[in-house]
Design a protein around this motif. Structure first.
Motif, PDB file in Angstrom:
ATOM      1  N   VAL A 140       0.839  -1.205   0.000  1.00 29.75           N
ATOM      2  CA  VAL A 140       0.000   0.000   0.000  1.00 29.75           C
ATOM      3  C   VAL A 140       0.874   1.256   0.000  1.00 29.75           C
ATOM      4  O   VAL A 140       0.628   2.221  -0.731  1.00 29.75           O
ATOM      5  N   LYS A 143       2.426   1.709  -3.338  1.00 28.84           N
ATOM      6  CA  LYS A 143       1.417   2.185  -4.284  1.00 28.84           C
ATOM      7  C   LYS A 143       1.148   3.671  -4.083  1.00 28.84           C
ATOM      8  O   LYS A 143       1.047   4.436  -5.052  1.00 28.84           O
ATOM      9  N   ASP A 277      -9.337   3.763  -0.681  1.00 23.73           N
ATOM     10  CA  ASP A 277      -8.602   4.721   0.143  1.00 23.73           C
ATOM     11  C   ASP A 277      -8.726   6.091  -0.521  1.00 23.73           C
ATOM     12  O   ASP A 277      -8.427   6.227  -1.708  1.00 23.73           O
ATOM     13  N   SER A 298      -7.925   5.188  -4.317  1.00 29.60           N
ATOM     14  CA  SER A 298      -7.093   4.018  -4.613  1.00 29.60           C
ATOM     15  C   SER A 298      -7.829   2.762  -4.153  1.00 29.60           C
ATOM     16  O   SER A 298      -8.357   2.713  -3.034  1.00 29.60           O
ATOM     17  N   ILE A 300      -7.838  -0.494  -2.543  1.00 27.18           N
ATOM     18  CA  ILE A 300      -6.964  -1.266  -1.655  1.00 27.18           C
ATOM     19  C   ILE A 300      -7.664  -2.537  -1.177  1.00 27.18           C
ATOM     20  O   ILE A 300      -7.329  -3.071  -0.110  1.00 27.18           O
ATOM     21  N   ALA A 303      -5.270  -5.503  -0.500  1.00 24.86           N
ATOM     22  CA  ALA A 303      -4.457  -5.316   0.704  1.00 24.86           C
ATOM     23  C   ALA A 303      -5.308  -5.432   1.965  1.00 24.86           C
ATOM     24  O   ALA A 303      -4.881  -5.989   2.980  1.00 24.86           O
TER      25      ALA A 303
END
Length: 334
Positions: A140, A143, A277, A298, A300, A303
């Motif tokens: 994360v 990224k 996110d 984003s 995520i 993750a």
């Protein structure tokens, strides 16, 4: 600051060493970590004192000693670590195992809390259980760093296009100006689409702007441009209404900008079960009034699911450890 290289990898998670930042001045903790390495596990530690500057090197987790006399100072230090490394597991070791004190540590961002005299095998088991979560957190952070770099490139490219546009205005006249503007907008949109992140603007009348990135359609399940904020983002019930109130407060500008941004949800879930996110940027006009709110989303989800798996694995590990501790009672039970 001391660095201890790994000794073996036979007991490590998927053959990977665990990079651990250790903040302590306690020799007992140092000896326990040395015992972990002597057992053949791949543990690479970077040791530093509480008053040293945190190194820029990457690490999976942070192990922080809570000192007896400086415990409240260390709570503040833990909170600072959490703000710097929001997705990195933060582990606390202390001689004070009072439940209320442990609760204070968890409220400041601790991932786990255990005594200084913990055994080397148990310490490594905890580190190993948290490694998948730490790895997903690293992804994360990487990224997010990539997004920052790409957004910087976008800004630089936009400035270059603006300079090109100004030069052509002088050289080619109104017709050429129109062509340059269209080309500039097209290239800017292509750059945004290439980022793979959801990019959109929320205007003062609380509608989504005309400019969005292609990833928004995949994230929110629809073309959201020029739609009224409230149901455009296809979020779970109540979440978009909460976001709408927060954006309205930003435009009202009656509180400090940093406070208003803190009230906005950093993470949301869509009806399509995507975990997003959200990062917010406020731009202001020449009168210092809020001009627009830019949102970068984003995805995520992967993750986040890895984090849930890691937490489940940690719970299973704790259960097994408790069974082993009470093996005789467990045998009588079964």
């Amino acid at each position: 600051m001391d660095t201890e290289d790994e000794i073996g990898i036979s007991g490590s998670y998927d053959g990977k060493k665990i990079d651990l930042l250790v903040i302590t001045g306690n020799n007992d903790i140092t000896r326990t970590l040395h015992e972990v390495n002597q057992l053949g596990y791949a543990l690479n530690t970077i040791k530093m004192d509480h008053d040293e500057t945190i190194p820029s090197s990457n690490f999976h987790m942070v192990l922080l000693e809570f000192r007896i006399l400086e415990s409240f100072q260390d709570l503040t230090y833990l909170k600072k670590l959490k703000s710097q490394y929001p997705v990195t597991p933060l582990l606390v070791m202390s001689q004070n195992m009072d439940p209320d004190f442990q609760l204070m540590a968890f409220e400041q961002g601790a991932t786990d809390f255990f005594p200084i005299d913990i055994s080397a095998p148990l310490l490594y088991a905890k580190l190993q259980a948290l490694l998948p979560f730490a790895e997903s957190g690293r992804l994360v952070e990487i990224k997010n760093a990539e997004v920052v770099v790409k957004m910087q490139s976008l800004r630089e490219r936009s400035e270059e296009l603006a300079q090109e546009k100004a030069s052509r205005i002088v050289a080619e006249g109104e017709k050429e100006v129109a062509e340059v503007i269209a080309d500039s907008l097209k290239q800017t949109q292509e750059i945004r689409d290439a980022l793979g992140e959801g990019f959109f603007i929320i205007t003062k009348d609380l509608t989504i702007g005309k400019t969005i990135s292609r990833a928004c359609v995949d994230m929110f399940g629809d073309d959201i441009k020029e739609k009224q904020l409230g149901d455009a983002l296809n979020l779970k019930e109540g979440r978009e209404a909460f976001l709408k109130v927060g954006i309205q407060q930003l435009y009202d500008d009656f509180m400090p900008e940093s406070v208003s941004l803190e009230l906005l949800p950093p993470r949301v879930e869509t009806l399509g079960h995507k975990i997003l996110d959200l990062h917010y940027t406020v731009t202001r006009d020449e009168n210092n009034e809020v001009k627009k709110v830019i949102v970068i989303a984003s995805d995520i989800t992967e993750a986040y699911e890895e984090q849930l798996k890691a937490e489940k694995l940690d719970a299973i590990s704790k259960c097994i450890i408790n069974i082993l501790k009470s093996r005789e009672q467990f045998q009588l039970f079964v």
